[in-house]
Write a protein that holds these residues in place. Sequence first.
Motif, PDB file in Angstrom:
ATOM      1  N   HIS A  75      41.040  37.735  53.775  1.00  0.00           N
ATOM      2  CA  HIS A  75      40.275  38.930  53.433  1.00  0.00           C
ATOM      3  C   HIS A  75      38.777  38.654  53.467  1.00  0.00           C
ATOM      4  N   CYS A  76      38.021  39.690  53.806  1.00  0.00           N
ATOM      5  CA  CYS A  76      36.562  39.663  53.708  1.00  0.00           C
ATOM      6  C   CYS A  76      36.179  40.835  52.815  1.00  0.00           C
ATOM      7  N   ASN A  77      35.676  40.546  51.644  1.00  0.00           N
ATOM      8  CA  ASN A  77      35.400  41.614  50.674  1.00  0.00           C
ATOM      9  C   ASN A  77      34.027  41.434  50.064  1.00  0.00           C
ATOM     10  N   PHE A  78      33.499  42.534  49.564  1.00  0.00           N
ATOM     11  CA  PHE A  78      32.233  42.505  48.843  1.00  0.00           C
ATOM     12  C   PHE A  78      32.480  42.056  47.397  1.00  0.00           C
ATOM     13  N   GLU A  79      31.425  41.550  46.752  1.00  0.00           N
ATOM     14  CA  GLU A  79      31.551  41.077  45.374  1.00  0.00           C
ATOM     15  C   GLU A  79      31.899  42.201  44.409  1.00  0.00           C
ATOM     16  N   TYR A  80      31.468  43.414  44.701  1.00  0.00           N
ATOM     17  CA  TYR A  80      31.709  44.505  43.754  1.00  0.00           C
ATOM     18  C   TYR A  80      33.195  44.773  43.545  1.00  0.00           C
ATOM     19  N   LEU A  81      34.023  44.439  44.526  1.00  0.00           N
ATOM     20  CA  LEU A  81      35.456  44.681  44.384  1.00  0.00           C
ATOM     21  C   LEU A  81      36.036  43.833  43.251  1.00  0.00           C
ATOM     22  N   ILE A  82      35.535  42.608  43.112  1.00  0.00           N
ATOM     23  CA  ILE A  82      35.986  41.727  42.030  1.00  0.00           C
ATOM     24  C   ILE A  82      35.554  42.303  40.685  1.00  0.00           C
ATOM     25  N   GLU A  83      34.336  42.777  40.602  1.00  0.00           N
ATOM     26  CA  GLU A  83      33.817  43.344  39.347  1.00  0.00           C
ATOM     27  C   GLU A  83      34.649  44.547  38.906  1.00  0.00           C
ATOM     28  N   HIS A  84      35.009  45.398  39.843  1.00  0.00           N
ATOM     29  CA  HIS A  84      35.782  46.581  39.495  1.00  0.00           C
ATOM     30  C   HIS A  84      37.209  46.215  39.053  1.00  0.00           C
ATOM     31  N   LEU A  85      37.822  45.267  39.727  1.00  0.00           N
ATOM     32  CA  LEU A  85      39.180  44.861  39.339  1.00  0.00           C
ATOM     33  C   LEU A  85      39.194  44.275  37.929  1.00  0.00           C
ATOM     34  N   GLU A  86      38.226  43.425  37.639  1.00  0.00           N
ATOM     35  CA  GLU A  86      38.173  42.827  36.304  1.00  0.00           C
ATOM     36  C   GLU A  86      37.913  43.888  35.243  1.00  0.00           C
ATOM     37  N   ALA A  87      37.093  44.874  35.561  1.00  0.00           N
ATOM     38  CA  ALA A  87      36.826  45.965  34.610  1.00  0.00           C
ATOM     39  C   ALA A  87      38.086  46.793  34.357  1.00  0.00           C
ATOM     40  N   LEU A  88      39.001  46.796  35.312  1.00  0.00           N
ATOM     41  CA  LEU A  88      40.254  47.540  35.174  1.00  0.00           C
ATOM     42  C   LEU A  88      41.365  46.707  34.559  1.00  0.00           C
ATOM     43  N   GLY A  89      41.031  45.514  34.064  1.00  0.00           N
ATOM     44  CA  GLY A  89      41.993  44.705  33.316  1.00  0.00           C
ATOM     45  C   GLY A  89      42.700  43.629  34.091  1.00  0.00           C
ATOM     46  N   PHE A  90      42.316  43.388  35.331  1.00  0.00           N
ATOM     47  CA  PHE A  90      42.959  42.346  36.125  1.00  0.00           C
ATOM     48  C   PHE A  90      42.351  40.985  35.808  1.00  0.00           C
ATOM     49  N   ARG A  91      43.213  39.980  35.769  1.00  0.00           N
ATOM     50  CA  ARG A  91      42.795  38.616  35.483  1.00  0.00           C
ATOM     51  C   ARG A  91      43.376  37.667  36.530  1.00  0.00           C
ATOM     52  N   LYS A  92      42.869  36.470  36.553  1.00  0.00           N
ATOM     53  CA  LYS A  92      43.311  35.472  37.526  1.00  0.00           C
ATOM     54  C   LYS A  92      44.800  35.194  37.404  1.00  0.00           C
ATOM     55  N   ASP A  93      45.488  35.212  38.555  1.00  0.00           N
ATOM     56  CA  ASP A  93      46.869  34.755  38.620  1.00  0.00           C
ATOM     57  C   ASP A  93      46.919  33.373  39.255  1.00  0.00           C
ATOM     58  N   ILE A  94      46.212  33.214  40.381  1.00  0.00           N
ATOM     59  CA  ILE A  94      46.102  31.903  41.029  1.00  0.00           C
ATOM     60  C   ILE A  94      44.887  31.903  41.932  1.00  0.00           C
ATOM     61  N   ASP A  95      44.245  30.746  42.078  1.00  0.00           N
ATOM     62  CA  ASP A  95      43.143  30.591  43.020  1.00  0.00           C
ATOM     63  C   ASP A  95      43.619  29.785  44.222  1.00  0.00           C
ATOM     64  N   LEU A  96      43.091  30.136  45.371  1.00  0.00           N
ATOM     65  CA  LEU A  96      43.380  29.446  46.625  1.00  0.00           C
ATOM     66  C   LEU A  96      42.058  28.952  47.189  1.00  0.00           C
ATOM     67  N   VAL A  97      41.986  27.676  47.496  1.00  0.00           N
ATOM     68  CA  VAL A  97      40.723  27.082  47.938  1.00  0.00           C
ATOM     69  C   VAL A  97      40.764  26.778  49.428  1.00  0.00           C
ATOM     70  N   VAL A  98      39.579  26.756  50.033  1.00  0.00           N
ATOM     71  CA  VAL A  98      39.437  26.438  51.452  1.00  0.00           C
ATOM     72  C   VAL A  98      38.442  25.293  51.577  1.00  0.00           C
ATOM     73  N   TYR A  99      38.855  24.252  52.282  1.00  0.00           N
ATOM     74  CA  TYR A  99      37.991  23.085  52.476  1.00  0.00           C
ATOM     75  C   TYR A  99      37.304  23.138  53.842  1.00  0.00           C
ATOM     76  N   LYS A 100      36.101  22.618  53.872  1.00  0.00           N
ATOM     77  CA  LYS A 100      35.407  22.382  55.131  1.00  0.00           C
ATOM     78  C   LYS A 100      35.286  20.874  55.301  1.00  0.00           C
TER      79      LYS A 100
END
Length: 414
Positions: free
Chosen positions: A168-193
């Motif tokens: 996915h390619c998303n703007f930062e505001y999408l994260i802010e809105h989800l958290e404001a609606l009560g969503f919390r971390k389920d799992i993080d996925l990392v990408v290495y260079k």
Amino acid sequence: MTIPKNTYFVARTTIKTKLMNVVVKPVCSKGDLRKFIYLPAKVHKNHKNWIPPLYSDDWEFFSSKKNKSFDYSDVIMLLAYRGKKVAGRIMGIINYKYNELHREKHARFNYLEAWDDREVIEVLIRQVENWARIKGMVKLVGPLAFSDKDPQGFLIEGFNEPVSIATHCNFEYLIEHLEALGFRKDIDLVVYKIRIPETTPELYSKVAERARRNNPGIELREFTRRSDLKPWIRPIFTLINKTFTEIYGFMPFTLEEMDDFANRYLLIMDPRLIKVVLNERKEAIAFVIGMPDISKGIKQSRGYILPIGILQILLAGRRSKQLNLLLGAIHPDYQNRGIDTIMGSAMLDSARKQGLQHIDSHLEMESNTKVRAEMEYMGGKVYKTYRVFSKSLKMSPRQASAEADKQLAEIECG
């Protein structure tokens, strides 16, 4: 009340009075689906890092007739409108096969797109939540589609980094809105260079050579032609089914899905960046699949294969300096025996020959310490992080009473 499969539900009234000017409708027609598929291009019009999807793939993925995942899932696809203008979209999924396998009652959301508009995002999310509750689900997770093979997680770190395909390619505001609606971390996925060294580190080469000696009878199979790959498609995906059981969101491939996946991606794969390890019985026991980054070609083609898009995509792959790792697995009986270093050493050799300079690891679960340790041993640094969110759908008696007061209208397409 028995809910018919694949039936859409939306609230007659919006969530709050202030949202009355936002109307949500299900995707019912080909015209609706066209709006759904092409909305992201409008949202991300001035987003320099955004890469369009391959639209031919999207038309198949979002089709209940062509995508076999619909056969074992309930799906809702919604469009939000402000007046006559499409203002957002979302897809809700209940993967019954996965839920049964993992003894869960989880719904999923994905492909959420909207401008920076809390009202639109809220009403879309609320409708999926209501739909999921009616279906008896107790948790909403996302972004997650039918399986881990689909784009998952929203970017939370690395917004200025280029985006690879299948993420996915998303703007930062999408994260802010989800958290404001009560969503919390389920799992993080990392990408290495990872920088591709001019020569493979001596210690790494020695480990690979020792692994060859300690595993007599194994054979590294390399390829130069796409046609040579075809006999190995099903053995590779069968191995994935055996080894990915603990991967977040993973659903085993059916034989038909194996063939569909191969037909979709074989044309753009580079056989020189695919390695398969065989045992003494000539059975596939390990593999790794990489490909040059083709994102610039997809962007140049604007997501269209025809008339010249495929040429632009293939040319971008030849000019790319980035190797994208897509998939890899080792049979449980052969793990922790150095097989990964045999494939890794061969992959580095092939990458150097093609002028590739660095590697994008694709998504790795934050808890996958074995793979992460190998990435870090090669000097890899995390440069992007994606997050899958979750939210409980269980309500207090007061909330349940308020929700019950909302009249739900059954919307049947057609």
